[in-house]
Design a protein around this motif. Structure first.
Motif, PDB file in Angstrom:
ATOM      1  N   THR A  11       1.038  -1.262  -0.083  1.00  0.00           N
ATOM      2  CA  THR A  11       0.002  -0.188   0.043  1.00  0.00           C
ATOM      3  C   THR A  11       0.931   1.253  -0.005  1.00  0.00           C
ATOM      4  OG1 THR A  11      -1.823  -1.282   1.115  1.00  0.00           O
ATOM      5  CG2 THR A  11      -1.847   1.331   1.054  1.00  0.00           C
ATOM      6  N   VAL A  12       0.766   2.225  -0.932  1.00  0.00           N
ATOM      7  CA  VAL A  12       1.419   3.483  -0.896  1.00  0.00           C
ATOM      8  C   VAL A  12       0.440   4.637  -0.915  1.00  0.00           C
ATOM      9  CG1 VAL A  12       3.409   2.314  -2.359  1.00  0.00           C
ATOM     10  CG2 VAL A  12       1.356   3.564  -3.618  1.00  0.00           C
ATOM     11  N   PHE A  13       0.859   5.716  -0.398  1.00  0.00           N
ATOM     12  CA  PHE A  13       0.027   6.652  -0.369  1.00  0.00           C
ATOM     13  C   PHE A  13       0.503   7.790  -1.461  1.00  0.00           C
ATOM     14  CE2 PHE A  13      -1.497  10.538   2.683  1.00  0.00           C
ATOM     15  CZ  PHE A  13      -2.654  10.729   1.976  1.00  0.00           C
ATOM     16  N   LEU A  14      -0.257   7.768  -2.512  1.00  0.00           N
ATOM     17  CA  LEU A  14       0.120   8.954  -3.673  1.00  0.00           C
ATOM     18  C   LEU A  14      -0.631  10.151  -3.559  1.00  0.00           C
ATOM     19  CD1 LEU A  14      -1.215   6.584  -6.785  1.00  0.00           C
ATOM     20  CD2 LEU A  14       0.910   7.092  -5.892  1.00  0.00           C
ATOM     21  N   VAL A  49       6.701  -0.936  -5.095  1.00  0.00           N
ATOM     22  CA  VAL A  49       6.644   0.604  -4.821  1.00  0.00           C
ATOM     23  C   VAL A  49       7.387   1.133  -6.188  1.00  0.00           C
ATOM     24  CG1 VAL A  49       7.677   2.415  -3.633  1.00  0.00           C
ATOM     25  CG2 VAL A  49       6.974   0.429  -2.523  1.00  0.00           C
ATOM     26  N   PRO A  50       6.572   2.014  -6.999  1.00  0.00           N
ATOM     27  CA  PRO A  50       7.147   2.831  -7.930  1.00  0.00           C
ATOM     28  C   PRO A  50       8.362   3.637  -7.570  1.00  0.00           C
ATOM     29  CG  PRO A  50       4.880   3.098  -7.895  1.00  0.00           C
ATOM     30  CD  PRO A  50       4.894   2.445  -6.705  1.00  0.00           C
ATOM     31  N   PHE A 103       7.689   2.398   9.228  1.00  0.00           N
ATOM     32  CA  PHE A 103       7.334   2.769  10.667  1.00  0.00           C
ATOM     33  C   PHE A 103       5.689   2.670  10.500  1.00  0.00           C
ATOM     34  CE2 PHE A 103       8.072   6.890   8.692  1.00  0.00           C
ATOM     35  CZ  PHE A 103       6.916   7.349   8.730  1.00  0.00           C
ATOM     36  N   SER A 104       5.332   2.821   9.393  1.00  0.00           N
ATOM     37  CA  SER A 104       3.760   2.773   9.217  1.00  0.00           C
ATOM     38  C   SER A 104       3.252   1.374   8.985  1.00  0.00           C
ATOM     39  CB  SER A 104       3.364   3.684   8.001  1.00  0.00           C
ATOM     40  OG  SER A 104       1.951   3.622   7.958  1.00  0.00           O
ATOM     41  N   LYS A 105       2.007   1.080   9.611  1.00  0.00           N
ATOM     42  CA  LYS A 105       1.484  -0.138   9.521  1.00  0.00           C
ATOM     43  C   LYS A 105       0.403  -0.277   8.418  1.00  0.00           C
ATOM     44  CE  LYS A 105       2.195  -2.090  13.956  1.00  0.00           C
ATOM     45  NZ  LYS A 105       3.375  -2.767  13.570  1.00  0.00           N
ATOM     46  N   GLY A 106      -0.058   1.185   7.902  1.00  0.00           N
ATOM     47  CA  GLY A 106      -0.972   1.107   6.966  1.00  0.00           C
ATOM     48  C   GLY A 106      -0.628   1.386   5.566  1.00  0.00           C
ATOM     49  N   MET A 107       0.941   1.746   5.391  1.00  0.00           N
ATOM     50  CA  MET A 107       1.380   1.901   3.913  1.00  0.00           C
ATOM     51  C   MET A 107       3.079   1.827   4.113  1.00  0.00           C
ATOM     52  SD  MET A 107       1.272   6.125   3.936  1.00  0.00           S
ATOM     53  CE  MET A 107       1.871   7.232   5.072  1.00  0.00           C
ATOM     54  N   CYS A 108       3.512   1.660   2.959  1.00  0.00           N
ATOM     55  CA  CYS A 108       4.990   1.193   2.832  1.00  0.00           C
ATOM     56  C   CYS A 108       6.041   2.426   2.347  1.00  0.00           C
ATOM     57  CB  CYS A 108       5.512  -0.010   2.151  1.00  0.00           C
ATOM     58  SG  CYS A 108       4.860  -0.334   0.498  1.00  0.00           S
ATOM     59  N   ALA A 109       4.975   3.326   1.724  1.00  0.00           N
ATOM     60  CA  ALA A 109       5.707   4.682   1.143  1.00  0.00           C
ATOM     61  C   ALA A 109       4.791   5.712   0.665  1.00  0.00           C
ATOM     62  CB  ALA A 109       6.455   4.383  -0.084  1.00  0.00           C
ATOM     63  N   GLU A 110       5.384   6.891   0.681  1.00  0.00           N
ATOM     64  CA  GLU A 110       4.188   7.938   0.196  1.00  0.00           C
ATOM     65  C   GLU A 110       5.096   8.324  -1.049  1.00  0.00           C
ATOM     66  OE1 GLU A 110       2.922  11.338   2.579  1.00  0.00           O
ATOM     67  OE2 GLU A 110       3.901  10.427   4.435  1.00  0.00           O
ATOM     68  N   ILE A 111       4.257   8.653  -2.111  1.00  0.00           N
ATOM     69  CA  ILE A 111       4.689   9.032  -3.440  1.00  0.00           C
ATOM     70  C   ILE A 111       4.372  10.102  -4.142  1.00  0.00           C
ATOM     71  CG2 ILE A 111       4.827   8.167  -5.902  1.00  0.00           C
ATOM     72  CD1 ILE A 111       4.927   5.202  -4.967  1.00  0.00           C
ATOM     73  N   TYR A 112       5.301  11.195  -4.360  1.00  0.00           N
ATOM     74  CA  TYR A 112       4.675  12.336  -5.003  1.00  0.00           C
ATOM     75  C   TYR A 112       4.698  12.474  -6.538  1.00  0.00           C
ATOM     76  CZ  TYR A 112       5.051  13.959  -0.103  1.00  0.00           C
ATOM     77  OH  TYR A 112       4.580  13.952   1.383  1.00  0.00           O
ATOM     78  N   ALA A 113       3.909  12.615  -7.327  1.00  0.00           N
ATOM     79  CA  ALA A 113       4.013  12.557  -8.802  1.00  0.00           C
ATOM     80  C   ALA A 113       3.226  13.639  -9.551  1.00  0.00           C
ATOM     81  CB  ALA A 113       3.280  11.164  -9.142  1.00  0.00           C
ATOM     82  N   VAL A 114       3.566  13.945 -10.527  1.00  0.00           N
ATOM     83  CA  VAL A 114       3.177  15.229 -11.236  1.00  0.00           C
ATOM     84  C   VAL A 114       2.583  14.656 -12.488  1.00  0.00           C
ATOM     85  CG1 VAL A 114       5.184  15.708 -12.604  1.00  0.00           C
ATOM     86  CG2 VAL A 114       3.585  17.428 -12.158  1.00  0.00           C
ATOM     87  N   LYS A 115       1.195  15.334 -12.828  1.00  0.00           N
ATOM     88  CA  LYS A 115       0.654  14.885 -14.176  1.00  0.00           C
ATOM     89  C   LYS A 115       1.501  15.411 -15.251  1.00  0.00           C
ATOM     90  CE  LYS A 115      -3.574  17.050 -15.282  1.00  0.00           C
ATOM     91  NZ  LYS A 115      -5.024  17.084 -15.526  1.00  0.00           N
ATOM     92  N   VAL A 116       1.373  14.348 -16.417  1.00  0.00           N
ATOM     93  CA  VAL A 116       2.249  14.621 -17.511  1.00  0.00           C
ATOM     94  C   VAL A 116       1.235  14.324 -18.689  1.00  0.00           C
ATOM     95  CG1 VAL A 116       4.417  14.016 -16.554  1.00  0.00           C
ATOM     96  CG2 VAL A 116       3.131  12.208 -17.837  1.00  0.00           C
TER      97      VAL A 116
END
Length: 85
Positions: free
Chosen positions: A3-6, A26-27, A52-65
């Motif tokens: 699970t990632v937070f986009l 993970v992308p 450290f998070s049980k709900g996600m393994c990464a946060e991903i920041y992405a821009v529309k192209v």
């Protein structure tokens, strides 16, 4: 599944669309993601791993192209004049 937070946004804008999704892996920075089959493309700008998070393994920041522009700039056959329409 991971699970990632986009955090998705338009270039130069702070109009964040924040959503959780499950990925096989993970992308990484420079890759593209989309959240639906006919949806916009986003280029990954930054990945923050969150072990450290049980709900996600990464946060991903992405821009529309622009999908067509990215294909033209990155796919060799597109540079030779092949249309992807």
């Amino acid at each position: 599944m991971r699970t990632v937070f986009l955090h998705l946004h338009d270039e130069g804008q702070a109009n964040w669309n924040n959503v959780h999704f499950d990925f096989e892996r993970v992308p990484v920075v420079g890759e593209y993601v989309t959240i639906k089959s006919d949806g916009d493309w986003y280029k990954v700008e930054m990945v923050v791993h969150t072990p450290f998070s049980k709900g996600m393994c990464a946060e991903i920041y992405a821009v529309k192209v622009n999908q067509q522009k990215e294909i033209k700039n990155n796919v060799k056959s597109a540079k030779s004049g092949v249309s992807f329409q």
